[in-house]
Design a protein around this motif. Structure first.
Motif, PDB file in Angstrom:
ATOM      1  N   ARG A   1       0.833  -1.200   0.000  1.00 48.26           N
ATOM      2  CA  ARG A   1       0.000   0.000   0.000  1.00 48.26           C
ATOM      3  C   ARG A   1       0.874   1.259   0.000  1.00 48.26           C
ATOM      4  O   ARG A   1       0.612   2.212  -0.725  1.00 48.26           O
ATOM      5  CB  ARG A   1      -0.924  -0.019   1.223  1.00 48.26           C
ATOM      6  CG  ARG A   1      -2.129   0.921   1.069  1.00 48.26           C
ATOM      7  CD  ARG A   1      -3.110   0.776   2.227  1.00 48.26           C
ATOM      8  NE  ARG A   1      -3.610  -0.568   2.403  1.00 48.26           N
ATOM      9  CZ  ARG A   1      -3.546  -1.256   3.551  1.00 48.26           C
ATOM     10  NH1 ARG A   1      -2.984  -0.736   4.613  1.00 48.26           N
ATOM     11  NH2 ARG A   1      -4.053  -2.472   3.627  1.00 48.26           N
ATOM     12  N   LEU A   2       1.939   1.214   0.772  1.00 46.34           N
ATOM     13  CA  LEU A   2       2.877   2.338   0.822  1.00 46.34           C
ATOM     14  C   LEU A   2       3.449   2.612  -0.574  1.00 46.34           C
ATOM     15  O   LEU A   2       3.531   3.755  -1.027  1.00 46.34           O
ATOM     16  CB  LEU A   2       4.015   1.991   1.800  1.00 46.34           C
ATOM     17  CG  LEU A   2       5.043   3.077   2.090  1.00 46.34           C
ATOM     18  CD1 LEU A   2       4.456   4.067   3.089  1.00 46.34           C
ATOM     19  CD2 LEU A   2       6.319   2.458   2.671  1.00 46.34           C
ATOM     20  N   PHE A   3       3.807   1.539  -1.265  1.00 45.16           N
ATOM     21  CA  PHE A   3       4.378   1.686  -2.606  1.00 45.16           C
ATOM     22  C   PHE A   3       3.348   2.274  -3.562  1.00 45.16           C
ATOM     23  O   PHE A   3       3.622   3.213  -4.306  1.00 45.16           O
ATOM     24  CB  PHE A   3       4.874   0.337  -3.130  1.00 45.16           C
ATOM     25  CG  PHE A   3       5.657   0.450  -4.417  1.00 45.16           C
ATOM     26  CD1 PHE A   3       7.042   0.519  -4.394  1.00 45.16           C
ATOM     27  CD2 PHE A   3       5.018   0.503  -5.657  1.00 45.16           C
ATOM     28  CE1 PHE A   3       7.769   0.644  -5.579  1.00 45.16           C
ATOM     29  CE2 PHE A   3       5.732   0.634  -6.835  1.00 45.16           C
ATOM     30  CZ  PHE A   3       7.110   0.698  -6.798  1.00 45.16           C
ATOM     31  N   ALA A   4       2.139   1.728  -3.513  1.00 45.73           N
ATOM     32  CA  ALA A   4       1.080   2.204  -4.417  1.00 45.73           C
ATOM     33  C   ALA A   4       0.789   3.679  -4.182  1.00 45.73           C
ATOM     34  O   ALA A   4       0.614   4.454  -5.129  1.00 45.73           O
ATOM     35  CB  ALA A   4      -0.181   1.366  -4.230  1.00 45.73           C
ATOM     36  N   ASP A   5       0.761   4.081  -2.901  1.00 46.21           N
ATOM     37  CA  ASP A   5       0.485   5.485  -2.589  1.00 46.21           C
ATOM     38  C   ASP A   5       1.580   6.393  -3.142  1.00 46.21           C
ATOM     39  O   ASP A   5       1.316   7.521  -3.548  1.00 46.21           O
ATOM     40  CB  ASP A   5       0.373   5.686  -1.067  1.00 46.21           C
ATOM     41  CG  ASP A   5      -0.921   5.089  -0.523  1.00 46.21           C
ATOM     42  OD1 ASP A   5      -1.802   4.758  -1.342  1.00 46.21           O
ATOM     43  OD2 ASP A   5      -1.037   4.925   0.704  1.00 46.21           O
ATOM     44  N   ALA A   6       2.811   5.903  -3.142  1.00 47.53           N
ATOM     45  CA  ALA A   6       3.930   6.725  -3.600  1.00 47.53           C
ATOM     46  C   ALA A   6       4.071   6.719  -5.117  1.00 47.53           C
ATOM     47  O   ALA A   6       4.576   7.677  -5.706  1.00 47.53           O
ATOM     48  CB  ALA A   6       5.228   6.232  -2.957  1.00 47.53           C
ATOM     49  N   GLU A   7       3.626   5.654  -5.756  1.00 53.28           N
ATOM     50  CA  GLU A   7       3.911   5.454  -7.175  1.00 53.28           C
ATOM     51  C   GLU A   7       2.646   5.174  -7.989  1.00 53.28           C
ATOM     52  O   GLU A   7       2.397   4.033  -8.420  1.00 53.28           O
ATOM     53  CB  GLU A   7       4.928   4.308  -7.346  1.00 53.28           C
ATOM     54  CG  GLU A   7       6.323   4.633  -6.852  1.00 53.28           C
ATOM     55  CD  GLU A   7       7.007   5.711  -7.694  1.00 53.28           C
ATOM     56  OE1 GLU A   7       6.918   5.669  -8.931  1.00 53.28           O
ATOM     57  OE2 GLU A   7       7.623   6.610  -7.089  1.00 53.28           O
ATOM     58  N   CYS A   8       1.871   6.219  -8.235  1.00 52.47           N
ATOM     59  CA  CYS A   8       0.759   6.158  -9.199  1.00 52.47           C
ATOM     60  C   CYS A   8      -0.209   5.000  -8.987  1.00 52.47           C
ATOM     61  O   CYS A   8      -0.819   4.518  -9.939  1.00 52.47           O
ATOM     62  CB  CYS A   8       1.291   6.054 -10.629  1.00 52.47           C
ATOM     63  SG  CYS A   8       2.341   7.401 -11.128  1.00 52.47           S
ATOM     64  N   GLY A   9      -0.321   4.517  -7.761  1.00 56.76           N
ATOM     65  CA  GLY A   9      -1.272   3.438  -7.506  1.00 56.76           C
ATOM     66  C   GLY A   9      -0.860   2.084  -8.057  1.00 56.76           C
ATOM     67  O   GLY A   9      -1.686   1.165  -8.119  1.00 56.76           O
ATOM     68  N   ILE A  10       0.405   1.953  -8.454  1.00 59.22           N
ATOM     69  CA  ILE A  10       0.858   0.676  -9.024  1.00 59.22           C
ATOM     70  C   ILE A  10       0.727  -0.449  -7.996  1.00 59.22           C
ATOM     71  O   ILE A  10       1.249  -0.354  -6.883  1.00 59.22           O
ATOM     72  CB  ILE A  10       2.328   0.799  -9.513  1.00 59.22           C
ATOM     73  CG1 ILE A  10       2.405   1.648 -10.780  1.00 59.22           C
ATOM     74  CG2 ILE A  10       2.980  -0.566  -9.724  1.00 59.22           C
ATOM     75  CD1 ILE A  10       1.792   1.012 -12.019  1.00 59.22           C
ATOM     76  N   ASP A  11       0.002  -1.513  -8.368  1.00 53.94           N
ATOM     77  CA  ASP A  11      -0.173  -2.662  -7.465  1.00 53.94           C
ATOM     78  C   ASP A  11       1.039  -3.572  -7.564  1.00 53.94           C
ATOM     79  O   ASP A  11       1.437  -3.986  -8.644  1.00 53.94           O
ATOM     80  CB  ASP A  11      -1.448  -3.438  -7.824  1.00 53.94           C
ATOM     81  CG  ASP A  11      -1.478  -3.911  -9.278  1.00 53.94           C
ATOM     82  OD1 ASP A  11      -1.013  -3.143 -10.161  1.00 53.94           O
ATOM     83  OD2 ASP A  11      -1.919  -5.042  -9.545  1.00 53.94           O
TER      84      ASP A  11
END
Ligand code: PLP
Length: 413
Positions: free
Chosen positions: A341-351
């Motif tokens: 979730r942290l990654f998605a929030d930082a990077e265009c919602g990428i799952d």
């Protein structure tokens, strides 16, 4: 370009190349030695083939697939890691990463497809928890290279192609009633038939050197090898590949004088290599995977559930860890989910692929425990992600199941 020999890491002898996977005299891996001691990046070649100097192939295939290394300002800030670099292999158009099948298994499939065709060809047999199978299905769809893909029954939904298969007959999907290890067993039996070749897994130098391009891309982009390398491991092949690529970069001389420490993660409760490494044991034992079947059912990242990893063999995961140093991590589903979730929030919602989320969680825990210095240069290998975007941008073709078999059966191919 791509001039190489194959050497047995145990006995040191040079072996002839006919898609050779092992040495008949010694246990352990074969390793490629390239005539190019220094890496020349060739951006004029398609995708991953820009690293052809250190791939066991002479020709290339048309592709855009390769890893992309970048800094995520938001993640750097969020995690307090100014020198964190992401090496992403998946589908993330904003970052110009265009791997349609969404995982770093495509780095394996591309050079393997060329290596096989340059060494006699045949029908490849690939056992997979999903991602490897999908990568090879894509090769078959695009390049009409015949493949038999063997997966656990519940992974068949993940078997689709972005390209519409030119000849659907070239892809045979076998569903096994069982888990990934059962699929490996069925695949092994199929390869006893004439004309069917095992893809080879960790033994396949094209797989390892293809995955090693993650480290090459990181070093070339950063300007040197990172101090720390984070990845989620199932077989550990990616970890071995990172080590081998780092040794080549070290020999090259322009990318630093020490190899990165390896920080490798598995998904709790199925963590056999973590358990073996914590005791600095050179072999994985049955006791490292208590209640394996049940433990495997509980993890979120099924690609990390190999029960027979190339850990203790010469040239394998244990040697890589002894050489590079580093640590192994057992990551819980919840931690992985939060990291994703942290990654998605930082990077265009990428799952993120659940496995890549496991790697991200391992990084977070290593930083929080103080095990690594916040100012060090870190590469986080995001081994897969962007599946939701793939579904938005393409209409996918599901690979139909050709056979469903029990774990002790062999399909009539
Ligand atoms: C296969 C896979 C891994 C694990 O790689 P190994 O080389 O088998 O250890 C990690 N992440 C993703 C997305 C994968 O598909």
């Amino acid at each position: 370009m791509g001039e190489y020999i194959l050497r047995c890491v145990s006995g040191g002898e040079v072996l002839p190349e006919h898609y050779t996977l092992s040495c008949s005299k010694h246990p352990g891996l074969l390793r490629t030695e390239y005539s190019a001691r220094q890496l020349t990046v060739r951006p004029e070649l398609p995708g991953i083939f820009r690293y052809i100097d250190w791939l066991p192939v002479h020709g290339v295939l048309p592709t855009e697939s390769r890893s992309v290394t970048f800094q995520s300002e938001e993640l750097c800030r969020e995690l307090g890691l100014p020198n964190l670099w992401i090496t992403f292999t998946g589908y993330y158009p904003e970052r110009k990463c265009l791997v349609p099948t969404g995982s770093f298994k495509e780095l394996e499939a591309l050079p393997t497809t060329v290596r096989l065709s340059e060494n006699g060809g045949g029908t490849l047999v690939v056992a997979s928890a999903g991602n490897t199978g999908r990568a090879f299905a894509e090769m078959a769809a695009r390049f009409e290279t015949p493949v038999v893909i063997v997966v656990p029954e519940d992974a068949t939904k993940n078997l689709w192609t972005v390209a519409e298969p030119k000849d659907p007959e070239k892809i045979k999907l076998v569903a096994v009633r069982g888990d990934y290890t059962d699929a490996i067993g069925v695949a092994n039996k199929i390869t006893e038939k004439v004309g069917f070749l095992p893809e080879g897994g960790a033994q396949n130098v094209a797989r390892r050197d293809g995955m090693g391009t993650v480290m090459l891309d990181a070093a070339v982009t950063i300007g040197r090898m990172p101090d720390h390398y984070f990845q989620a491991i199932g077989s550990g092949t990616g970890g071995i590949s990172a080590w081998e690529a780092a040794m080549r970069l070290w020999e090259d001389g322009r990318f630093g004088s020490s190899v990165p420490k390896l920080h490798l993660a598995q998904n709790y409760p199925f963590v056999p290599m973590v358990n073996a490494w914590k005791e600095k044991r050179s072999q994985v034992l049955e006791t490292d995977m208590p209640n394996a079947a049940e433990a495997i059912r509980q993890v979120s990242a099924h690609v990390l559930t190999n029960r027979e990893p190339p850990y203790g063999i010469p040239g394998g995961m244990f040697e890589a860890m002894m050489y590079c140093g580093g640590d192994m991590y057992a990551v819980k589903n919840e931690e992985a989910k939060d990291a994703g979730r942290l990654f998605a929030d930082a990077e265009c919602g990428i799952d993120l692929d659940p496995a890549a989320a496991v790697a991200t969680a391992a990084l977070i825990s290593a930083v929080e425990s103080g095990a690594i210095d916040r100012s060090s240069t870190i590469t986080l290998n995001i081994t897969g992600g962007g599946y939701a975007r793939v579904r938005e941008d393409f209409s996918l073709t599901q690979v139909p199941v050709a056979f469903t078999v029990n774990a002790d059966e062999v399909p009539e191919l």
